[in-house]
Design a protein around this motif. Structure first.
Motif, PDB file in Angstrom:
ATOM      1  N   ASP A  73       9.752   6.814  -6.162  1.00 39.28           N
ATOM      2  CA  ASP A  73      10.914   6.619  -5.268  1.00 39.28           C
ATOM      3  C   ASP A  73      10.758   5.473  -4.258  1.00 39.28           C
ATOM      4  N   ARG A  74       9.677   4.755  -4.353  1.00 35.07           N
ATOM      5  CA  ARG A  74       9.454   3.569  -3.507  1.00 35.07           C
ATOM      6  C   ARG A  74       9.398   3.897  -2.014  1.00 35.07           C
ATOM      7  N   ASN A  75       8.981   5.123  -1.760  1.00 37.34           N
ATOM      8  CA  ASN A  75       8.885   5.573  -0.384  1.00 37.34           C
ATOM      9  C   ASN A  75       8.111   4.608   0.504  1.00 37.34           C
ATOM     10  N   CYS A  76       6.915   4.245   0.071  1.00 31.63           N
ATOM     11  CA  CYS A  76       6.037   3.436   0.914  1.00 31.63           C
ATOM     12  C   CYS A  76       6.404   1.963   0.910  1.00 31.63           C
ATOM     13  N   LYS A  83       0.840  -1.192   0.000  1.00 32.55           N
ATOM     14  CA  LYS A  83       0.000   0.000   0.000  1.00 32.55           C
ATOM     15  C   LYS A  83       0.878   1.247   0.000  1.00 32.55           C
ATOM     16  N   CYS A  84       0.454   2.205  -0.775  1.00 34.48           N
ATOM     17  CA  CYS A  84       1.241   3.429  -0.909  1.00 34.48           C
ATOM     18  C   CYS A  84       0.376   4.610  -0.530  1.00 34.48           C
ATOM     19  N   PHE A  85       0.892   5.404   0.430  1.00 39.10           N
ATOM     20  CA  PHE A  85       0.115   6.506   0.976  1.00 39.10           C
ATOM     21  C   PHE A  85       0.523   7.861   0.422  1.00 39.10           C
ATOM     22  N   CYS A  86       1.404   7.841  -0.532  1.00 43.36           N
ATOM     23  CA  CYS A  86       1.830   9.111  -1.119  1.00 43.36           C
ATOM     24  C   CYS A  86       0.624   9.775  -1.782  1.00 43.36           C
ATOM     25  N   THR A  87       0.546  11.072  -1.660  1.00 46.22           N
ATOM     26  CA  THR A  87      -0.592  11.754  -2.278  1.00 46.22           C
ATOM     27  C   THR A  87      -0.294  12.031  -3.742  1.00 46.22           C
ATOM     28  N   VAL A 134      -2.614   0.774  -4.215  1.00 46.03           N
ATOM     29  CA  VAL A 134      -1.773  -0.417  -4.102  1.00 46.03           C
ATOM     30  C   VAL A 134      -0.793  -0.426  -5.265  1.00 46.03           C
ATOM     31  N   ARG A 135       0.473  -0.599  -4.913  1.00 50.07           N
ATOM     32  CA  ARG A 135       1.507  -0.658  -5.947  1.00 50.07           C
ATOM     33  C   ARG A 135       2.086  -2.060  -6.051  1.00 50.07           C
TER      34      ARG A 135
END
Length: 497
Positions: free
Chosen positions: A127-130, A102-106, A150-151
């Motif tokens: 950048d694969r932050n999440c 799960k990715c929470f980036c806006t 979801v990524r």
RNA sequence: GUCCCCGUCGUCUAGCCAGGUCAAGGACACAAGCCUUUCACGCUUGCGACACGGGUUCAAAUCCCGUCGGGGACGCCA
């Protein structure tokens, strides 16, 4: 890799647009041919997840085009929208098995980063932050109501993903160049890349044959297959069809010519269009160009697909060619060479639409009808030519071509007197045929000392409305005594008007 | 910009993988001539291309490298 013994299953998966695009039709043709060739199944699936475009009408437009072309499908139409739950489940499964996160980036955040990369001319990749978030952190984020997508988690591997495209050969894509792409929106709905792959898996598709624009998507889809533990289909990408400026052809910029329906309206035989389309980027080893349905199925092979994009040779506003000249020439060839009965029923439809059909063409006048089509079809290019150029053969109401009038009538004032006299002579003929009318007209020419070309061309113009056409005496035979003599008698009215 | 793909007559293409038979073949279009009472019928002929530059080789459209050109993909579109 599918086993050799497996039954071939291919699909055509258009999104509903209200009409069948000729590029899409070509994709459908290749898939259909491949299925028929290998005694497999051709499946129709409508990718209708873009809700507002997907009306009943816009779906009907696609089916209508396929039916007209004779591309019959074995299963479907299936609707992608019906499988949304399966797509979501697949995404959940991917999260559970560690293939997605799960990715929470806006969106705003990402847009900014993308923009920044663009201005600094750096390649942008998520950048694969999440991806680094722990399960606990993710759960906390979710609990506090932060929306997430979801990524897909692209595996950390060295080197490149390689697959063998049946048309393009081995294609390489470095893992580094693939970003963690989104498979589920923040509202929980699935994205194309996921949906498409899941549907193909569920439908048991063995060969994905599609436009080259899908080539760059393929590595990501392969990753989805892998992560889902599904067997990979074969991929075959076909070159695109562009316009003379090397732009994609679209209804928006090119108009109706890109729609299959346009060709029906303009008098194409459906098979002629198929034949033309199949030649755009495909050939046989012996370079044959004209095929019956069975011949094409037998001859078809993915090997013959070329890799370079081909061009739809359409020049807007060309007075002579309303579409690609080659398409017209193939159509003309079919009109000319098919057994008459095979084109007769299609011409019947056209004549009926124009209010020119006489039911006796199915009865007492059947032979006359077929003979007349035979006479005319040699020099016609479309079915519509029978109702336009051929109109004087089926009706008394037709236009006289102005150029023909100038050239063959107005230039010779004497014909005003001659033609009614000739009508007299012809009306006395006991039998009516090409030989008889020729004898009578030649006799008239000798008697009056008129130039034979002058008389013949004048008669043609008055009787058929045109300066061109089949041999005059055959025309007269076909049009009939009554009509011919009446038209000749009335000829002086033409000059007055 | 990054990645991927492609590049033979105006257009569709043959030939390229297994280099010589290619002074590059066919089809459509175009032009001319012939036929004929006319023509978007038919016949004959013609025009017309290996993107460019290097390299390998006795020999390159075919193999290698580069350049240029074109297309595609880089989205919480499909």
């Amino acid at each position: 890799m599918p086993d050799k013994s497996d039954k071939v299953r291919v699909r055509f998966a258009p999104s509903p647009t209200g009409y069948l695009h000729i590029g899409g039709a070509r994709t459908a043709v290749y898939n259909w041919l491949f299925a028929r060739k290998h005694k497999g199944s051709f499946i129709l699936r409508i990718e209708d997840t873009d809700a507002e475009r997907s009306t009943t009408d816009s779906i009907e437009g696609i089916l209508d085009g396929l039916k007209w072309l004779g591309l019959d499908w074995d299963e479907g139409p299936y609707f992608q929208s019906a499988n949304i739950n399966a797509h979501k489940k697949a995404a959940e499964h991917l999260i559970e098995t560690g293939h997605a996160y799960k990715c929470f980036c806006t969106k705003e955040d990402l847009d900014m980063k993308r923009e920044a990369a663009k201005t600094s001319k750096q390649p942008y990749k998520y950048d694969r932050n999440c991806r680094k978030l722990s399960a606990k952190e993710a759960a906390e984020n979710e609990a506090s109501g932060i929306p997430c997508v979801v990524r897909f988690k692209v595996p950390d591997r060295e080197g490149a993903l390689v697959f063998n495209d049946l048309v393009y050969g081995p294609i390489e894509r470095h893992y580094d160049d693939i970003e963690d792409f989104v498979i589920l929106r923040s509202d929980g709905s699935p994205l194309y890349l996921l949906s498409n792959a899941v549907d193909d898996i569920n439908d048991g598709i063995t060969h994905v044959i599609r436009g080259q624009d899908g080539l760059a998507n393929t590595p990501r889809q392969i990753l989805i297959y892998e992560a889902l533990g599904a067997r990979l289909p074969e991929f075959a990408h076909m070159p695109l069809t562009l316009d003379l400026k090397k732009q994609k052809i679209s209804k928006r910029t090119h108009g109706e010519v890109v729609a299959v329906q346009f060709y029906r309206e303009h008098g194409f035989l459906p098979w002629a269009l198929v034949n033309f389309l199949v030649l755009l980027g495909w050939h046989t080893p012996d370079d044959r160009e004209i095929f019956t349905r069975d011949e094409l199925i037998a001859a078809f092979s993915l090997d013959g697909i070329s890799r370079a994009n081909s061009i739809f040779n359409y020049r807007p506003g060309d007075p002579k060619f309303f579409t690609d000249p080659k398409a017209l020439s193939i159509n003309a060839r079919y009109i000319k060479e098919l057994p008459v009965e095979e084109i007769a029923w299609q011409i019947k439809d056209k004549l009926k639409e124009a209010g020119l059909y006489d039911t006796q063409y199915d009865g007492a006048k059947r032979q006359w009808f077929l003979d007349t089509l035979n006479l005319l079809r040699v020099r016609y290019h479309t079915l519509n030519d029978f109702v336009t150029l051929g109109r004087p053969y089926f009706s008394d109401e037709f236009q006289i071509d102005q150029k023909a009038l100038n050239k063959n009538i107005l230039k010779y004032p004497e014909v005003k007197d001659w033609l009614p006299q000739l009508a007299e002579a012809l009306s006395r003929l006991p039998t009516w045929g090409a030989a008889e009318t020729e004898a009578a007209i030649r006799g008239f020419i000798d008697k009056t000392g008129a130039g034979s070309g002058v008389i013949i061309n004048a008669v043609r113009t008055v009787v058929t409305g045109q300066a061109v056409g089949p041999g005059l005496f055959e025309c007269l035979a076909a049009i009939g005594k009554e009509r011919v003599t009446t038209r000749l008698k009335n000829m002086p009215n033409l000059v007055m008007a």
